[in-house]
Motif scaffolding. Structure first.
Motif, PDB file in Angstrom:
ATOM      1  N   PHE A  14      36.468  20.571  26.831  1.00  0.00           N
ATOM      2  CA  PHE A  14      36.525  19.105  26.991  1.00  0.00           C
ATOM      3  C   PHE A  14      36.149  18.720  28.429  1.00  0.00           C
ATOM      4  CE2 PHE A  14      38.930  15.300  28.164  1.00  0.00           C
ATOM      5  CZ  PHE A  14      38.763  14.444  27.083  1.00  0.00           C
ATOM      6  N   ARG A  18      32.208  17.292  29.960  1.00  0.00           N
ATOM      7  CA  ARG A  18      32.129  16.005  30.653  1.00  0.00           C
ATOM      8  C   ARG A  18      31.649  16.170  32.087  1.00  0.00           C
ATOM      9  NH1 ARG A  18      34.788  16.033  26.400  1.00  0.00           N
ATOM     10  NH2 ARG A  18      35.014  14.174  25.114  1.00  0.00           N
ATOM     11  N   HIS A  22      28.083  14.559  33.495  1.00  0.00           N
ATOM     12  CA  HIS A  22      28.051  13.622  34.620  1.00  0.00           C
ATOM     13  C   HIS A  22      27.529  14.246  35.913  1.00  0.00           C
ATOM     14  CE1 HIS A  22      30.627  11.245  31.940  1.00  0.00           C
ATOM     15  NE2 HIS A  22      30.061  10.228  32.552  1.00  0.00           N
ATOM     16  N   LYS A 317      40.658  18.630  44.860  1.00  0.00           N
ATOM     17  CA  LYS A 317      41.630  17.543  44.682  1.00  0.00           C
ATOM     18  C   LYS A 317      41.848  17.275  43.183  1.00  0.00           C
ATOM     19  CE  LYS A 317      42.085  12.593  45.458  1.00  0.00           C
ATOM     20  NZ  LYS A 317      43.384  12.463  46.111  1.00  0.00           N
ATOM     21  N   PHE A 318      40.729  17.224  42.431  1.00  0.00           N
ATOM     22  CA  PHE A 318      40.844  16.928  41.004  1.00  0.00           C
ATOM     23  C   PHE A 318      41.508  18.080  40.246  1.00  0.00           C
ATOM     24  CE2 PHE A 318      37.224  14.409  42.549  1.00  0.00           C
ATOM     25  CZ  PHE A 318      37.797  13.171  42.376  1.00  0.00           C
ATOM     26  N   ILE A 321      45.042  17.527  40.793  1.00  0.00           N
ATOM     27  CA  ILE A 321      45.533  16.432  39.930  1.00  0.00           C
ATOM     28  C   ILE A 321      45.746  16.933  38.504  1.00  0.00           C
ATOM     29  CG2 ILE A 321      44.871  14.234  38.861  1.00  0.00           C
ATOM     30  CD1 ILE A 321      43.399  13.656  41.590  1.00  0.00           C
ATOM     31  N   ILE A 327      48.034  19.963  33.278  1.00  0.00           N
ATOM     32  CA  ILE A 327      46.970  20.731  32.607  1.00  0.00           C
ATOM     33  C   ILE A 327      47.084  22.185  33.058  1.00  0.00           C
ATOM     34  CG2 ILE A 327      44.477  20.960  32.212  1.00  0.00           C
ATOM     35  CD1 ILE A 327      45.801  18.328  31.148  1.00  0.00           C
TER      36      ILE A 327
ATOM     37  N   TYR B  87      52.895  10.702  36.180  1.00  0.00           N
ATOM     38  CA  TYR B  87      52.639  10.514  37.610  1.00  0.00           C
ATOM     39  C   TYR B  87      51.648   9.386  37.851  1.00  0.00           C
ATOM     40  CZ  TYR B  87      54.815  15.075  38.041  1.00  0.00           C
ATOM     41  OH  TYR B  87      55.688  16.110  37.972  1.00  0.00           O
ATOM     42  N   PHE B  89      49.649   8.068  41.224  1.00  0.00           N
ATOM     43  CA  PHE B  89      49.415   8.375  42.637  1.00  0.00           C
ATOM     44  C   PHE B  89      48.847   7.158  43.358  1.00  0.00           C
ATOM     45  CE2 PHE B  89      49.143  12.423  40.368  1.00  0.00           C
ATOM     46  CZ  PHE B  89      49.952  13.248  41.138  1.00  0.00           C
ATOM     47  N   ASP B  91      46.248   6.948  45.232  1.00  0.00           N
ATOM     48  CA  ASP B  91      44.782   6.781  45.131  1.00  0.00           C
ATOM     49  C   ASP B  91      44.307   6.954  43.674  1.00  0.00           C
ATOM     50  OD1 ASP B  91      45.258   9.422  44.879  1.00  0.00           O
ATOM     51  OD2 ASP B  91      43.791  10.091  46.360  1.00  0.00           O
ATOM     52  N   ALA B  93      44.013   8.890  41.403  1.00  0.00           N
ATOM     53  CA  ALA B  93      43.880  10.277  40.936  1.00  0.00           C
ATOM     54  C   ALA B  93      43.334  10.375  39.520  1.00  0.00           C
ATOM     55  CB  ALA B  93      45.231  10.998  41.034  1.00  0.00           C
ATOM     56  N   LEU B  94      42.272   9.629  39.262  1.00  0.00           N
ATOM     57  CA  LEU B  94      41.609   9.737  37.955  1.00  0.00           C
ATOM     58  C   LEU B  94      40.459  10.732  38.070  1.00  0.00           C
ATOM     59  CD1 LEU B  94      41.479   5.943  37.038  1.00  0.00           C
ATOM     60  CD2 LEU B  94      43.088   7.656  36.183  1.00  0.00           C
ATOM     61  N   LEU B  95      40.122  11.346  36.963  1.00  0.00           N
ATOM     62  CA  LEU B  95      38.993  12.285  36.984  1.00  0.00           C
ATOM     63  C   LEU B  95      37.708  11.483  36.841  1.00  0.00           C
ATOM     64  CD1 LEU B  95      40.715  14.911  34.756  1.00  0.00           C
ATOM     65  CD2 LEU B  95      40.200  15.145  37.171  1.00  0.00           C
ATOM     66  N   PRO B  96      36.805  11.600  37.813  1.00  0.00           N
ATOM     67  CA  PRO B  96      35.659  10.689  37.879  1.00  0.00           C
ATOM     68  C   PRO B  96      34.678  10.788  36.713  1.00  0.00           C
ATOM     69  CG  PRO B  96      35.453  12.440  39.507  1.00  0.00           C
ATOM     70  CD  PRO B  96      36.818  12.564  38.920  1.00  0.00           C
ATOM     71  N   GLU B  97      34.620  11.967  36.061  1.00  0.00           N
ATOM     72  CA  GLU B  97      33.625  12.124  34.989  1.00  0.00           C
ATOM     73  C   GLU B  97      34.184  11.765  33.616  1.00  0.00           C
ATOM     74  OE1 GLU B  97      34.400  14.608  37.079  1.00  0.00           O
ATOM     75  OE2 GLU B  97      35.709  15.893  35.882  1.00  0.00           O
ATOM     76  N   LEU B  98      35.461  11.424  33.573  1.00  0.00           N
ATOM     77  CA  LEU B  98      36.102  11.060  32.301  1.00  0.00           C
ATOM     78  C   LEU B  98      36.213   9.543  32.202  1.00  0.00           C
ATOM     79  CD1 LEU B  98      36.728  14.071  32.170  1.00  0.00           C
ATOM     80  CD2 LEU B  98      39.080  13.511  31.574  1.00  0.00           C
ATOM     81  N   GLU B 102      39.445   8.815  28.049  1.00  0.00           N
ATOM     82  CA  GLU B 102      39.545  10.277  28.163  1.00  0.00           C
ATOM     83  C   GLU B 102      40.580  10.686  29.213  1.00  0.00           C
ATOM     84  OE1 GLU B 102      34.937  11.298  26.821  1.00  0.00           O
ATOM     85  OE2 GLU B 102      35.429  10.979  28.949  1.00  0.00           O
ATOM     86  N   LEU B 106      43.964  12.911  27.925  1.00  0.00           N
ATOM     87  CA  LEU B 106      43.975  14.328  28.312  1.00  0.00           C
ATOM     88  C   LEU B 106      45.368  14.993  28.252  1.00  0.00           C
ATOM     89  CD1 LEU B 106      42.204  16.688  29.232  1.00  0.00           C
ATOM     90  CD2 LEU B 106      42.454  15.888  31.579  1.00  0.00           C
ATOM     91  N   ILE B 138      33.901   4.626  33.068  1.00  0.00           N
ATOM     92  CA  ILE B 138      34.370   5.699  33.957  1.00  0.00           C
ATOM     93  C   ILE B 138      35.005   5.037  35.187  1.00  0.00           C
ATOM     94  CG2 ILE B 138      32.749   7.466  33.169  1.00  0.00           C
ATOM     95  CD1 ILE B 138      31.005   6.846  35.612  1.00  0.00           C
ATOM     96  N   ARG B 154      47.830   6.554  31.733  1.00  0.00           N
ATOM     97  CA  ARG B 154      47.835   8.017  31.582  1.00  0.00           C
ATOM     98  C   ARG B 154      49.255   8.574  31.739  1.00  0.00           C
ATOM     99  NH1 ARG B 154      44.525  11.404  35.891  1.00  0.00           N
ATOM    100  NH2 ARG B 154      46.219  10.630  37.202  1.00  0.00           N
TER     101      ARG B 154
END
Lengths: 419, 225
Positions: A14, A18, A22, A317-318, A321, A327, B87, B89, B91, B93-98, B102, B106, B138, B154
């Motif tokens: 998954f 992605r 991207h 960082k990701f 997260i 995860i 959580y 945060f 900033d 803290a999201l995943l940029p490509e999702l 999504e 997750l 996104i 989330r």
């Protein structure tokens, strides 16, 4: 355990898909390009090295031995009872074409009429090969190797074809133990000497082949050659046989052995008849090719390692997260493994297309002109798939290690960008 | 629900030892909305990280949902965070490509929740924060406020026991900040336990309890009416 692994793989896929979707087109393109080059390095380098010799073997097969070659036993000058053997072979339904050859070592001499007494004689050693021009041409395509002049007719009385290795104008080599004739071209008269017998003949054509036996031979119509070497009994020195399409030479060889031909002659398939040095070179080149391929594999692994490491590092960082929100680390590692696999599979797929739809047909149509063979690209699908597997496995390892290094870092340090 | 005894956290850099938390005792009950306040460097965020199992304390005891954090292996902590915590945060803290959807789905997928159900729940969460129309966007195509709302969605999608928020309004304008706090208030009304770090008094007043930290110690606990 398995369900946990499956879940991690699902989440890993998954995330990986992605991330790939991207990612920058040019970055992905560059990585895939490197993988394609690595794949080509793995397959083509060793393929050409082996193909170089395979080309030589193919030439030996097509231009000299045919599918089966029956030749003299050791220390014999001819095959006893050859006419009967020829008749026997012709009766076999698997046989397509046959050519009996009458061979004898001879000395060629040129410019003997103008040579002064204190001058070195213009001579060369060669193998005289008496042939039926039509049958030999059907079997080996000899006429297609005429470099200058023209091919023999059955009625040619005092004409010969000379291999270009025997002529200094083509091979200007002057080394001990090897001599070539000077000032000889089409139309030149030369003398063929066997012991005390000499016969003057005219060069009708010059042969050029990648097979030494052809390029160092002197071809003459069989009836004249037999006269010259005193072979009135019709016993040949070689019988080359071509079989119909799809016939296994071993079947015919067995039939000949069963008929007792091996008692008076050596019966070999074209594979048996390959010179030992060619077999040895194939092994050596295959080893060399594998060595070079291994270097390519290491380079590809390092490339993927660096790409994934930089990718994982910039995304630390990701990764933090992801771990922070729960995860599993294994799922994150798997996402990088899937990315590595994507690069390896895509690179290999493009590489396979390039090899089988471009390079192999290209090399077949335009073989590489090596001095001793027409080099082709040998890439058996089975071996190629093994190399694909090697590439994928090494890429997976190269992708996993840096991902694991980053994933193992402290979660909070990763989120906050602390070292 | 969370019981903290004599919590100490120090950072070491070579020979330099910096104490950040100096023996904190604290209890958080189910359904409480607690705000931690303090000046910059007071240790409030560090306190939240220890409490939420994102970091390891130097000493002291954290009992969360009946589990002693000391006895939990790293993988167990990850699983615990997945199942019991949410959580938010500073900033986002999201995943940029999702996409927004999504990002929200997750954690539910990681919990082996049926994909159809997980996506439905994620959509509900996004609807709750007013982002039903931004499912396919996104993060870079969302405003700061919207991104933080996705982050909240989330955090709550998998119905966590405790919601941890570290300065969720720090990067937002007043309007967006108010929207986030309103969401928190709604969640609290529904019974969600929330613990939030902030330095903004106006938002702190929305909580049931305000804990002030200074120099690594709790200096006051104020209950709001």
């Amino acid at each position: 355990m398995f369900s946990k692994l499956a879940l991690n793989a699902k989440i890993g896929f998954f995330l990986a898909w992605r991330q790939i979707r991207h990612s920058s087109f040019w970055t992905t393109g560059l990585i895939v390009f490197v993988m394609v080059l690595t794949f080509l390095n793995l397959v083509v380098v060793s393929g050409i090295l082996v193909g170089l010799i395979e080309g030589s073997i193919a030439a030996w097969h097509k231009q000299y031995t045919g599918d089966i070659i029956v030749s003299t036993l050791l220390n014999k000058e001819y095959i006893e009872n050859s006419p009967n053997i020829v008749t026997l072979i012709k009766t076999l339904p698997e046989v397509e074409q046959i050519s009996a050859r009458f061979n004898k070592g001879v000395t060629l001499e040129a410019n003997y009429q103008t040579r002064k007494e204190n001058e070195k004689p213009n001579i060369a050693s060669a193998q005289l090969i008496g042939i039926n021009p039509v049958e030999e041409d059907k079997l080996t395509g000899l006429s297609s190797h005429i470099l200058a002049g023209s091919y023999l007719n059955q009625s040619d009385y005092d004409k010969v074809l000379v291999g270009y290795f025997l002529l200094k104008q083509y091979i200007p080599v002057d080394s001990p133990g090897f001599s070539a004739l000077e000032n000889v071209d089409v139309g030149t008269k030369i003398r063929i000497k066997i012991n005390d017998v000499a016969r003057e003949v005219t060069v009708k054509g010059i042969l050029k082949s990648k097979v030494d036996n052809v390029s160092m031979g002197v071809y003459m119509v069989d009836s004249e050659a037999k006269n010259l070497i005193g072979r009135d009994d019709g016993n040949a020195a070689q019988i080359a046989v071509n079989l119909k399409d799809g016939i296994d030479p071993l079947v015919v060889k067995s039939a000949l052995v069963l008929a007792g031909v091996d008692k008076v002659a050596k019966v070999q398939t074209y594979v048996d008849a390959q010179p030992q040095f060619l077999k040895d070179i194939i092994k050596t080149f295959a080893t060399l090719g594998n060595f070079l391929s291994s270097i390519g594999l290491v380079v590809a692994s390092i490339t993927i390692f660096i790409v994934i490491f930089i990718n994982a590092l910039t995304r630390r960082k990701f990764i933090g997260i992801l771990k922070g929100i729960g995860i599993n680390g294994q799922a994150i590692e798997m996402s990088y493994i899937f990315q590595s696999m994507f690069y390896a599979f895509l690179g290999s797929a493009i590489g396979l297309l390039v090899v089988y739809f471009l390079l192999v047909p290209l090399f077949v149509a335009h073989p590489i002109d090596f001095p001793f063979s027409d080099g082709i690209l040998v890439a058996p699908l089975g071996e190629t798939l093994v190399r694909v597997a090697l590439l994928v496995i090494s890429t997976i390892i190269a992708g996993y290690i840096p991902a694991r290094m980053i994933v193992r870092k402290n979660t909070l340090d990763s989120i906050l960008g602390r070292n | 629900m969370i019981e903290i005894k004599n919590l100490v956290k120090t950072f070491k850099d070579g020979d330099v030892v910096t104490p950040v938390l100096r023996g904190i005792d604290f209890t958080l009950k189910n359904g409480e909305f607690v705000v931690i306040m303090g000046r910059s460097g007071s240790g409030k965020s560090t306190f939240l990280y220890q409490m939420s199992l994102l970091d390891e304390p130097t000493s002291g005891q954290i009992i969360i949902e009946g589990h002693d954090a000391k006895d939990m292996k790293p993988e167990e902590k990850i699983l615990f965070r997945l199942q019991k915590c949410g959580y938010v945060f500073q900033d986002y803290a999201l995943l940029p490509e999702l996409t927004a959807l999504e990002n929200v789905v997750l954690p539910s997928l990681m919990q082996s929740i049926n994909a159809k159900k997980a996506y439905a729940t994620a959509k509900e969460s996004l609807a709750k924060v007013g982002l039903s129309h931004r499912l396919r966007n996104i993060p870079s195509h969302l405003s700061g406020g919207e991104q933080q709302r996705v982050s909240v969605a989330r955090a709550i999608a998998h119905k966590p026991k405790i919601l941890f928020a570290d300065e969720p309004t720090a990067n937002l304008d007043n309007e967006s900040s108010k929207a986030i706090i309103d969401i928190f208030r709604e969640l609290h009304k529904e019974g969600q336990t929330i613990i939030m770090v902030t330095h903004e008094e106006q938002y702190a007043r929305m909580a049931q309890k305000i804990i002030k930290i200074d120099d690594g110690k709790i200096i006051s606990v104020t209950k709001n009416m």
